[in-house]
Design a protein around this motif. Structure first.
Motif, PDB file in Angstrom:
ATOM      1  N   ALA A  42      37.124  33.563  39.646  1.00 32.29           N
ATOM      2  CA  ALA A  42      37.101  34.649  38.665  1.00 32.29           C
ATOM      3  C   ALA A  42      38.498  34.939  38.132  1.00 32.29           C
ATOM      4  CB  ALA A  42      36.495  35.904  39.298  1.00 32.29           C
ATOM      5  N   LEU A  43      39.515  34.839  39.005  1.00 30.33           N
ATOM      6  CA  LEU A  43      40.889  35.054  38.549  1.00 30.33           C
ATOM      7  C   LEU A  43      41.305  33.990  37.536  1.00 30.33           C
ATOM      8  CD1 LEU A  43      42.730  36.076  41.842  1.00 30.33           C
ATOM      9  CD2 LEU A  43      42.372  37.502  39.824  1.00 30.33           C
ATOM     10  N   GLU A  44      40.947  32.729  37.793  1.00 33.17           N
ATOM     11  CA  GLU A  44      41.290  31.659  36.858  1.00 33.17           C
ATOM     12  C   GLU A  44      40.603  31.865  35.511  1.00 33.17           C
ATOM     13  OE1 GLU A  44      40.231  28.092  38.852  1.00 33.17           O
ATOM     14  OE2 GLU A  44      41.889  28.190  40.309  1.00 33.17           O
ATOM     15  N   LEU A  45      39.333  32.273  35.571  1.00 37.60           N
ATOM     16  CA  LEU A  45      38.618  32.516  34.316  1.00 37.60           C
ATOM     17  C   LEU A  45      39.180  33.730  33.592  1.00 37.60           C
ATOM     18  CD1 LEU A  45      34.923  31.879  35.496  1.00 37.60           C
ATOM     19  CD2 LEU A  45      36.372  30.369  34.112  1.00 37.60           C
ATOM     20  N   TYR A  46      39.572  34.746  34.361  1.00 37.87           N
ATOM     21  CA  TYR A  46      40.094  35.966  33.747  1.00 37.87           C
ATOM     22  C   TYR A  46      41.420  35.713  33.041  1.00 37.87           C
ATOM     23  CZ  TYR A  46      41.114  40.938  33.199  1.00 37.87           C
ATOM     24  OH  TYR A  46      41.382  42.177  32.676  1.00 37.87           O
ATOM     25  N   LEU A  55      33.963  39.949  34.932  1.00 38.32           N
ATOM     26  CA  LEU A  55      34.732  39.220  35.933  1.00 38.32           C
ATOM     27  C   LEU A  55      35.418  40.189  36.896  1.00 38.32           C
ATOM     28  CD1 LEU A  55      36.359  36.378  33.783  1.00 38.32           C
ATOM     29  CD2 LEU A  55      34.427  36.202  35.365  1.00 38.32           C
ATOM     30  N   LEU A  56      35.988  41.263  36.359  1.00 31.90           N
ATOM     31  CA  LEU A  56      36.608  42.264  37.224  1.00 31.90           C
ATOM     32  C   LEU A  56      35.573  42.926  38.131  1.00 31.90           C
ATOM     33  CD1 LEU A  56      39.097  44.036  34.776  1.00 31.90           C
ATOM     34  CD2 LEU A  56      39.641  42.495  36.668  1.00 31.90           C
ATOM     35  N   HIS A  57      34.405  43.188  37.562  1.00 38.55           N
ATOM     36  CA  HIS A  57      33.344  43.792  38.376  1.00 38.55           C
ATOM     37  C   HIS A  57      32.925  42.856  39.504  1.00 38.55           C
ATOM     38  CE1 HIS A  57      29.889  46.245  39.374  1.00 38.55           C
ATOM     39  NE2 HIS A  57      29.097  45.175  39.247  1.00 38.55           N
ATOM     40  N   GLY A  58      32.818  41.576  39.205  1.00 37.59           N
ATOM     41  CA  GLY A  58      32.446  40.610  40.247  1.00 37.59           C
ATOM     42  C   GLY A  58      33.501  40.509  41.332  1.00 37.59           C
ATOM     43  N   MET A  59      34.775  40.531  40.917  1.00 33.56           N
ATOM     44  CA  MET A  59      35.841  40.467  41.919  1.00 33.56           C
ATOM     45  C   MET A  59      35.842  41.707  42.807  1.00 33.56           C
ATOM     46  SD  MET A  59      39.128  38.630  40.081  1.00 33.56           S
ATOM     47  CE  MET A  59      39.067  39.565  38.544  1.00 33.56           C
ATOM     48  N   ARG A  60      35.564  42.864  42.212  1.00 39.60           N
ATOM     49  CA  ARG A  60      35.489  44.078  43.020  1.00 39.60           C
ATOM     50  C   ARG A  60      34.359  43.967  44.052  1.00 39.60           C
ATOM     51  NH1 ARG A  60      36.227  46.662  37.831  1.00 39.60           N
ATOM     52  NH2 ARG A  60      38.374  47.497  37.656  1.00 39.60           N
ATOM     53  N   GLN A  61      33.235  43.435  43.638  1.00 41.72           N
ATOM     54  CA  GLN A  61      32.120  43.275  44.571  1.00 41.72           C
ATOM     55  C   GLN A  61      32.471  42.289  45.689  1.00 41.72           C
ATOM     56  OE1 GLN A  61      28.834  42.186  41.963  1.00 41.72           O
ATOM     57  NE2 GLN A  61      28.003  44.275  42.093  1.00 41.72           N
ATOM     58  N   ASP A  62      33.125  41.184  45.301  1.00 44.41           N
ATOM     59  CA  ASP A  62      33.513  40.203  46.317  1.00 44.41           C
ATOM     60  C   ASP A  62      34.536  40.790  47.289  1.00 44.41           C
ATOM     61  OD1 ASP A  62      31.854  38.229  45.335  1.00 44.41           O
ATOM     62  OD2 ASP A  62      33.378  37.462  43.934  1.00 44.41           O
ATOM     63  N   ALA A  81      36.393  32.149  47.416  1.00 51.46           N
ATOM     64  CA  ALA A  81      36.316  31.129  46.362  1.00 51.46           C
ATOM     65  C   ALA A  81      35.855  31.744  45.046  1.00 51.46           C
ATOM     66  CB  ALA A  81      35.370  30.015  46.799  1.00 51.46           C
ATOM     67  N   ARG A  82      34.927  32.681  45.117  1.00 45.79           N
ATOM     68  CA  ARG A  82      34.464  33.337  43.892  1.00 45.79           C
ATOM     69  C   ARG A  82      35.581  34.165  43.265  1.00 45.79           C
ATOM     70  NH1 ARG A  82      29.750  34.271  47.114  1.00 45.79           N
ATOM     71  NH2 ARG A  82      30.369  36.469  47.396  1.00 45.79           N
TER      72      ARG A  82
END
Length: 421
Positions: A234-238, A246-253, A229-230
């Protein structure tokens, strides 16, 4: 073609019985009966030699032979050593010369000719009444009755054995059809009972594995929803406002999702494989030092070697240390020592909020979520569950203890190299 097992076993038993009867008859024919005939001829030869005069005219020899014609002897004929008949008495039908009698084989019938050799070289051909046919028929009847009794007594034994096998096969079919509650009755101490006990043990193991995997899949799907979900958010916000964080958060997820999937696969493999791990020498102190240094955790070790799978033991130590950093806050340290019994003791301590006594055992369950954790919060995942699985496979144990001054101590105990078996 006969397919029923009990019929095949029973027919095999009957065929074996028939072979035994035939062999017994042949043995009787060629040993006991011939030995009895030989003894009979010797006795008759000695008796006739004593009854007949050594020499005399035909009338004297005839009278002596006549006195010997008593049942079962029906007729006698005396010959000299050259085969010339000297005298005869009684029924002479069927009496041939000694040469003919010696070459013929007596067969079953009402009478038989026997050649009796005397000590002085003379020969007597005797016609005897015989009951050999009746005796053979009586013996065959007795053997037949014995064989029938054995056949009747064998059938219920064979049928009982195969009926138990059929019942076990039916239980296996039901279990294979999805009825995981089926268990085979165990009675006796034979191979069938051992097979039924093995099936029950296998069924218990399979049922527990399926239940564990079912729970794991449910919990894993629940735990994976949050990082997914995160990532979606993040993709929608990006798309609307690209930002590096946002890219960093997606990589972590994505890394979290990959780690959870890897843990699920490893846990499933440990559940499925029941064989003992490799018994390679593993330097436990080196593993603790390497993993602690990688995570910048203070450590204190002594030389300690164990036997097992080095890759799994490294994963165990890594999970303990990462779990302490993730949930234990600051003040994490690791200490490796050896107790008075030679057991290797690893203690990973932290200064976190601690765990209440009622939950110290449950945190080792897959995806356990503490009672005070919000639904959107993070559960314990599979990290500590894998720690316990790996410890169990190495004949060790792990437990959670309170730490003086606050926090937790996770204590791992592994046996000395000579004790692991």
């Amino acid at each position: 073609m006969i397919q029923r097992l009990y019929v095949r076993i029973y027919l095999t038993t009957l065929a074996s019985l028939v072979v035994v009867v035939i062999l017994f008859m042949l043995l009787w024919q060629f040993t006991a009966e011939r030995a009895a005939n030989t003894d009979h001829d010797r006795f008759m030869g000695a008796l006739v030699s004593q009854a007949l005069p050594p020499a005399g005219n035909a009338e004297v020899l005839q009278a002596a032979l006549a006195r010997l014609v008593v049942p079962p002897i029906e007729g006698l004929a005396l010959y000299d050593h050259q085969g010339v008949r000297l005298a005869s008495a009684g029924n002479q039908a069927g009496i041939s010369s000694p040469a003919v009698v010696a070459q013929s084989k007596p067969g079953p019938g009402m009478s038989v000719s026997r050649l009796i050799k005397l000590d002085d070289g003379r020969m007597v051909v005797a016609r005897e009444h015989t009951d050999s046919l009746q005796m053979h028929l009586g013996g065959l009847a007795l053997i037949g009755l014995i064989a029938l009794a054995v056949a009747l007594g064998t059938y219920p034994v064979v049928r009982r054995l195969t009926r138990r096998l059929e019942a076990l096969a039916s239980d296996v079919d039901r279990f294979g059809g999805g009825d995981l509650s089926v268990r085979a009755p165990v009675s006796g101490q034979d191979e069938v009972s051992s097979l039924a006990a093995s099936f029950n043990g296998m069924a218990d193991h399979v049922e527990s594995l399926l239940e564990a995997h079912s729970r794991m899949l449910v919990n894993a799907s629940h735990e994976l929803r949050s990082p997914l979900a995160r990532v979606r958010l993040a993709l929608e916000l990006y798309e609307t406002a690209p930002r590096a964080e946002l890219l960093h958060g997606m990589r972590q997820d994505c890394a979290e999702i990959g780690e959870q999937i890897e843990e699920i696969l490893l846990s499933s493999k440990l559940d499925a494989v029941t064989t003992a791990p490799p018994q390679d020498p593993v330097d436990l102190a080196a593993l603790v030092a390497e993993e602690s240094s990688r995570l910048d955790i203070a450590f204190e070790v002594v030389p300690a070697e164990v036997r097992g799978d080095g890759r799994l033991l490294r994963r165990l130590i890594r999970n303990l240390l990462e779990n302490a950093l993730k949930y234990g806050g600051q003040g994490v340290d690791a200490q490796l020592g050896i107790d008075g019994h030679g057991q290797r003791i690893l203690q990973v301590s932290d200064r976190g909020p601690g765990i209440v006594e009622a939950e110290r055992e449950r945190i080792f369950e897959p995806f356990y979520r503490p009672a005070n954790t919000a639904e959107t919060g993070s559960g314990w995942g599979l990290g500590l569950a894998l720690v316990r699985q790996i410890a169990d496979r190495h004949h060790g144990s792990v437990r959670c203890l309170p730490r003086v001054g606050g926090g937790c101590v996770f204590e791992l105990t592994l046996p000395a190299p000579g004790e692991a078996s």
